[in-house]
Design a protein around this motif. Structure first.
Motif, PDB file in Angstrom:
ATOM      1  N   ALA A   1       0.850  -1.191   0.000  1.00 48.19           N
ATOM      2  CA  ALA A   1       0.000   0.000   0.000  1.00 48.19           C
ATOM      3  C   ALA A   1       0.883   1.238   0.000  1.00 48.19           C
ATOM      4  O   ALA A   1       1.968   1.243   0.573  1.00 48.19           O
ATOM      5  CB  ALA A   1      -0.912  -0.012   1.213  1.00 48.19           C
ATOM      6  N   GLY A   2       0.418   2.306  -0.638  1.00 51.43           N
ATOM      7  CA  GLY A   2       1.166   3.559  -0.658  1.00 51.43           C
ATOM      8  C   GLY A   2       2.253   3.555  -1.713  1.00 51.43           C
ATOM      9  O   GLY A   2       2.270   2.740  -2.632  1.00 51.43           O
ATOM     10  N   SER A   3       3.201   4.470  -1.552  1.00 54.38           N
ATOM     11  CA  SER A   3       4.312   4.583  -2.499  1.00 54.38           C
ATOM     12  C   SER A   3       5.295   3.433  -2.292  1.00 54.38           C
ATOM     13  O   SER A   3       5.241   2.716  -1.288  1.00 54.38           O
ATOM     14  CB  SER A   3       5.024   5.917  -2.288  1.00 54.38           C
ATOM     15  OG  SER A   3       5.669   5.913  -1.027  1.00 54.38           O
ATOM     16  N   PHE A   4       6.230   3.280  -3.231  1.00 54.82           N
ATOM     17  CA  PHE A   4       7.211   2.203  -3.059  1.00 54.82           C
ATOM     18  C   PHE A   4       8.083   2.465  -1.836  1.00 54.82           C
ATOM     19  O   PHE A   4       8.543   1.529  -1.183  1.00 54.82           O
ATOM     20  CB  PHE A   4       8.050   2.004  -4.334  1.00 54.82           C
ATOM     21  CG  PHE A   4       9.198   2.959  -4.525  1.00 54.82           C
ATOM     22  CD1 PHE A   4      10.464   2.631  -4.060  1.00 54.82           C
ATOM     23  CD2 PHE A   4       9.031   4.163  -5.186  1.00 54.82           C
ATOM     24  CE1 PHE A   4      11.527   3.495  -4.245  1.00 54.82           C
ATOM     25  CE2 PHE A   4      10.084   5.027  -5.379  1.00 54.82           C
ATOM     26  CZ  PHE A   4      11.346   4.698  -4.902  1.00 54.82           C
ATOM     27  N   GLN A   5       8.257   3.738  -1.477  1.00 53.20           N
ATOM     28  CA  GLN A   5       9.041   4.043  -0.284  1.00 53.20           C
ATOM     29  C   GLN A   5       8.300   3.594   0.978  1.00 53.20           C
ATOM     30  O   GLN A   5       8.881   2.957   1.862  1.00 53.20           O
ATOM     31  CB  GLN A   5       9.338   5.555  -0.200  1.00 53.20           C
ATOM     32  CG  GLN A   5      10.213   6.068  -1.306  1.00 53.20           C
ATOM     33  CD  GLN A   5       9.426   6.647  -2.476  1.00 53.20           C
ATOM     34  OE1 GLN A   5       8.263   6.308  -2.708  1.00 53.20           O
ATOM     35  NE2 GLN A   5      10.057   7.531  -3.240  1.00 53.20           N
ATOM     36  N   GLU A   6       7.010   3.925   1.045  1.00 55.61           N
ATOM     37  CA  GLU A   6       6.201   3.550   2.212  1.00 55.61           C
ATOM     38  C   GLU A   6       6.023   2.047   2.314  1.00 55.61           C
ATOM     39  O   GLU A   6       5.948   1.491   3.413  1.00 55.61           O
ATOM     40  CB  GLU A   6       4.829   4.217   2.130  1.00 55.61           C
ATOM     41  CG  GLU A   6       4.870   5.730   2.228  1.00 55.61           C
ATOM     42  CD  GLU A   6       3.558   6.382   1.825  1.00 55.61           C
ATOM     43  OE1 GLU A   6       3.335   7.500   2.281  1.00 55.61           O
ATOM     44  OE2 GLU A   6       2.771   5.782   1.059  1.00 55.61           O
ATOM     45  N   ALA A   7       5.954   1.366   1.183  1.00 60.90           N
ATOM     46  CA  ALA A   7       5.734  -0.079   1.173  1.00 60.90           C
ATOM     47  C   ALA A   7       7.008  -0.881   1.449  1.00 60.90           C
ATOM     48  O   ALA A   7       6.950  -2.096   1.627  1.00 60.90           O
ATOM     49  CB  ALA A   7       5.150  -0.501  -0.178  1.00 60.90           C
ATOM     50  N   GLY A   8       8.162  -0.210   1.471  1.00 60.68           N
ATOM     51  CA  GLY A   8       9.410  -0.921   1.755  1.00 60.68           C
ATOM     52  C   GLY A   8       9.847  -1.841   0.628  1.00 60.68           C
ATOM     53  O   GLY A   8      10.431  -2.896   0.872  1.00 60.68           O
ATOM     54  N   VAL A   9       9.567  -1.460  -0.617  1.00 62.77           N
ATOM     55  CA  VAL A   9       9.856  -2.314  -1.767  1.00 62.77           C
ATOM     56  C   VAL A   9      11.341  -2.662  -1.866  1.00 62.77           C
ATOM     57  O   VAL A   9      11.693  -3.808  -2.144  1.00 62.77           O
ATOM     58  CB  VAL A   9       9.359  -1.649  -3.073  1.00 62.77           C
ATOM     59  CG1 VAL A   9       9.859  -2.384  -4.307  1.00 62.77           C
ATOM     60  CG2 VAL A   9       7.839  -1.593  -3.075  1.00 62.77           C
TER      61      VAL A   9
END
Length: 127
Positions: A1-9
């Motif tokens: 969920a959220g941006s790739f930064q927030e999602a911990g990609v």
């Protein structure tokens, strides 16, 4: 969920491609130990290696290579449990950068990154 930064990609990709391998310790009461830590999730510690030919006058040196992975400008702290005598920025050939000396502070080494910037740090260890 959220941006790739927030999602911990970035972290999840490393976990998938480079899984942690547990090795039995020699004793049950061994304490946890970490050689390095970085204060920002935007910074990836990519490489830790013995210094090569560019640092030939510094035996026992280690090169740490980090990069900014979120496309942001960030200041982060690199902490190590190794005994560091001297720290300096270096180029990709591991030659010390002009005026690249880094002060050893209580919190570790303060590093500044621009988006997707790669930094190499030469750590001269105490014997």
């Amino acid at each position: 969920a959220g941006s790739f930064q927030e999602a911990g990609v970035i972290q999840q990709a490393y976990n998938l491609n480079f899984p942690l391998h547990a090795v039995p310790a020699s004793c049950a009461q061994c304490s946890a130990w970490s050689a390095f830590s970085v204060s920002s999730p935007a910074i990836v510690l990519e490489t830790v290696k013995q210094a090569g030919a560019g640092a030939e006058d510094r035996p026992g040196a280690v090169v740490v290579r980090l990069y900014e992975a979120h496309g942001s400008t960030v200041t982060a702290w690199l902490q190590t449990s190794l005994l560091v005598k001297e720290a300096m920025l270096c180029d990709l050939l591991e030659r010390p950068a002009a005026q690249g000396r880094l002060p050893l502070e209580q919190r570790g080494l303060r590093l500044s990154f621009t988006p997707f910037h790669v930094l190499s740090v030469l750590l001269v260890l105490s014997h």
